[in-house]
Design an enzyme around this catalytic site. Structure first.
Site, PDB file in Angstrom:
ATOM      1  N   ARG A 129      56.800  63.277 -29.015  1.00 13.40           N
ATOM      2  CA  ARG A 129      55.561  62.936 -28.310  1.00 13.40           C
ATOM      3  C   ARG A 129      54.366  63.056 -29.257  1.00 13.40           C
ATOM      4  NH1 ARG A 129      54.246  61.657 -22.721  1.00 13.40           N
ATOM      5  NH2 ARG A 129      51.996  61.745 -22.714  1.00 13.40           N
ATOM      6  N   ASN A 139      37.808  59.062 -19.260  1.00 13.21           N
ATOM      7  CA  ASN A 139      38.874  58.642 -18.357  1.00 13.21           C
ATOM      8  C   ASN A 139      38.273  58.461 -16.970  1.00 13.21           C
ATOM      9  OD1 ASN A 139      41.389  58.091 -17.276  1.00 13.21           O
ATOM     10  ND2 ASN A 139      42.231  60.149 -17.599  1.00 13.21           N
ATOM     11  N   THR A 140      38.947  57.677 -16.152  1.00 16.91           N
ATOM     12  CA  THR A 140      38.519  57.526 -14.763  1.00 16.91           C
ATOM     13  C   THR A 140      39.661  57.922 -13.851  1.00 16.91           C
ATOM     14  OG1 THR A 140      37.688  55.989 -13.106  1.00 16.91           O
ATOM     15  CG2 THR A 140      39.019  55.019 -14.868  1.00 16.91           C
ATOM     16  N   HIS A 141      39.328  58.653 -12.785  1.00 16.88           N
ATOM     17  CA  HIS A 141      40.356  59.205 -11.889  1.00 16.88           C
ATOM     18  C   HIS A 141      39.988  58.879 -10.442  1.00 16.88           C
ATOM     19  CE1 HIS A 141      43.515  61.876 -10.579  1.00 16.88           C
ATOM     20  NE2 HIS A 141      42.669  62.413  -9.715  1.00 16.88           N
ATOM     21  N   ASP A 189      43.060  66.026 -16.231  1.00 14.87           N
ATOM     22  CA  ASP A 189      41.899  65.610 -15.433  1.00 14.87           C
ATOM     23  C   ASP A 189      40.906  66.767 -15.290  1.00 14.87           C
ATOM     24  OD1 ASP A 189      43.127  63.114 -15.111  1.00 14.87           O
ATOM     25  OD2 ASP A 189      44.157  63.752 -13.299  1.00 14.87           O
TER      26      ASP A 189
HETATM   27  C1  GAR Z   1      42.465  53.433 -11.271  1.00 12.30           C
HETATM   28  O1  GAR Z   1      42.230  53.689  -9.918  1.00 12.30           O
HETATM   29  C2  GAR Z   1      42.455  54.728 -12.071  1.00 12.30           C
HETATM   30  O2  GAR Z   1      41.581  55.681 -11.565  1.00 12.30           O
HETATM   31  C3  GAR Z   1      43.873  55.189 -11.880  1.00 12.30           C
HETATM   32  O3  GAR Z   1      44.633  54.032 -12.032  1.00 12.30           O
HETATM   33  C4  GAR Z   1      43.889  52.928 -11.516  1.00 12.30           C
HETATM   34  C5  GAR Z   1      43.932  51.819 -12.536  1.00 12.30           C
HETATM   35  O4  GAR Z   1      43.527  50.615 -12.004  1.00 12.30           O
HETATM   36  N1  GAR Z   1      44.176  56.179 -12.861  1.00 12.30           N
HETATM   37  C6  GAR Z   1      44.863  57.273 -12.587  1.00 12.30           C
HETATM   38  O5  GAR Z   1      45.338  57.526 -11.487  1.00 12.30           O
HETATM   39  C7  GAR Z   1      45.041  58.203 -13.765  1.00 12.30           C
HETATM   40  N2  GAR Z   1      45.516  59.469 -13.332  1.00 12.30           N
HETATM   41  P1  GAR Z   1      43.364  49.326 -12.918  1.00 12.30           P
HETATM   42  O6  GAR Z   1      44.616  49.224 -13.773  1.00 12.30           O
HETATM   43  O7  GAR Z   1      43.252  48.187 -11.939  1.00 12.30           O
HETATM   44  O8  GAR Z   1      42.134  49.514 -13.738  1.00 12.30           O
END
Ligand code: GAR
Length: 203
Positions: free
Chosen positions: A66, A108-110, A146
């Site tokens: 990894r 990052n977005t959560h 996160d």
């Molecule tokens: C988003 O809602 C993001 O927050 C989530 O995946 C989706 C991606 O959407 N990420 C996570 O859950 C990370 N833990 P997208 O591919 O349409 O941008």
């Protein structure tokens, strides 16, 4: 000067698309210079190619450890000289080697209001808990899951008849706007993080 963004993706790529669309405006302040993925065959990579953006794919299973994958990911990102790395639906945790290079400029977005409901199933976990308000969080990546300093958040009301898919779709509408706004403000105005992990965007 435009900030250079490398965007990391694993799925549909609607957040990536929102950034690509925003960056068409020269006043936005940032431009996507490369898109990286941990898997093939995802819509996000098609979106990047359609926009003429270089892509790279690094699969964990192609590396002995990894850590070797993590170092390769960091090197692939660094090759594009990014000012900011944006994990936009990137379903892998980055490790020490990556963070050694990019701490403080990887976000990052959560799909939940952190610190509630971290992890892979933020929407499902919020729904099963029964919260009435959830939302999305844009944050700086650190070694936790996160857990890094919060850059911005938006609230989304849970409807009585929501399931995971309907709630996630509504969260993603708020999330795309929040991500575009946050990245643009960081690129145009700069940001700082205090010792007690409070983030200020703008000077
Ligand atoms: C988003 O809602 C993001 O927050 C989530 O995946 C989706 C991606 O959407 N990420 C996570 O859950 C990370 N833990 P997208 O591919 O349409 O941008």
């Amino acid at each position: 000067m435009n900030a250079r963004l490398v965007v990391l993706v694993s799925g549909a790529g609607t957040n990536l698309q929102a950034l690509l669309d925003a960056a068409r405006n020269p006043g936005y302040g940032a431009t996507v210079v490369a898109v990286g993925a941990d898997r093939d065959g995802i819509a996000a990579l098609d979106r990047a190619r359609d926009a003429g953006i270089p892509t790279f794919t690094l699969k964990v299973r192609d590396f002995e450890t990894r850590g070797a994958w993590d170092d390769a990911l960091a090197a692939a990102c660094a090759a594009h000289q990014p000012d900011l790395i944006v994990c936009a639906g990137f379903m892998k945790l980055v490790g020490k080697g990556f963070l050694a290079r990019f701490t403080g400029r990887c976000l990052n977005t959560h799909p939940a209001l952190l610190p509630s409901f971290p992890g892979m199933h933020g929407v499902r976990d919020a729904l099963s808990y029964g919260v009435k308000i959830t939302g999305c969080t844009v944050f700086l990546v650190d070694e936790g899951v996160d857990a890094g300093p919060v850059l911005a958040q938006a609230a989304v009301a849970v409807a009585d008849d929501d399931d995971e898919a309907t709630l996630h779709e509504r969260i993603k509408v708020a999330e795309r706007a929040l991500l575009v706004d946050t990245v643009g403000r960081m690129a145009r105005e700069g940001w700082s993080v205090s010792d007690d992990r409070k983030v200020t965007i703008g000077r």
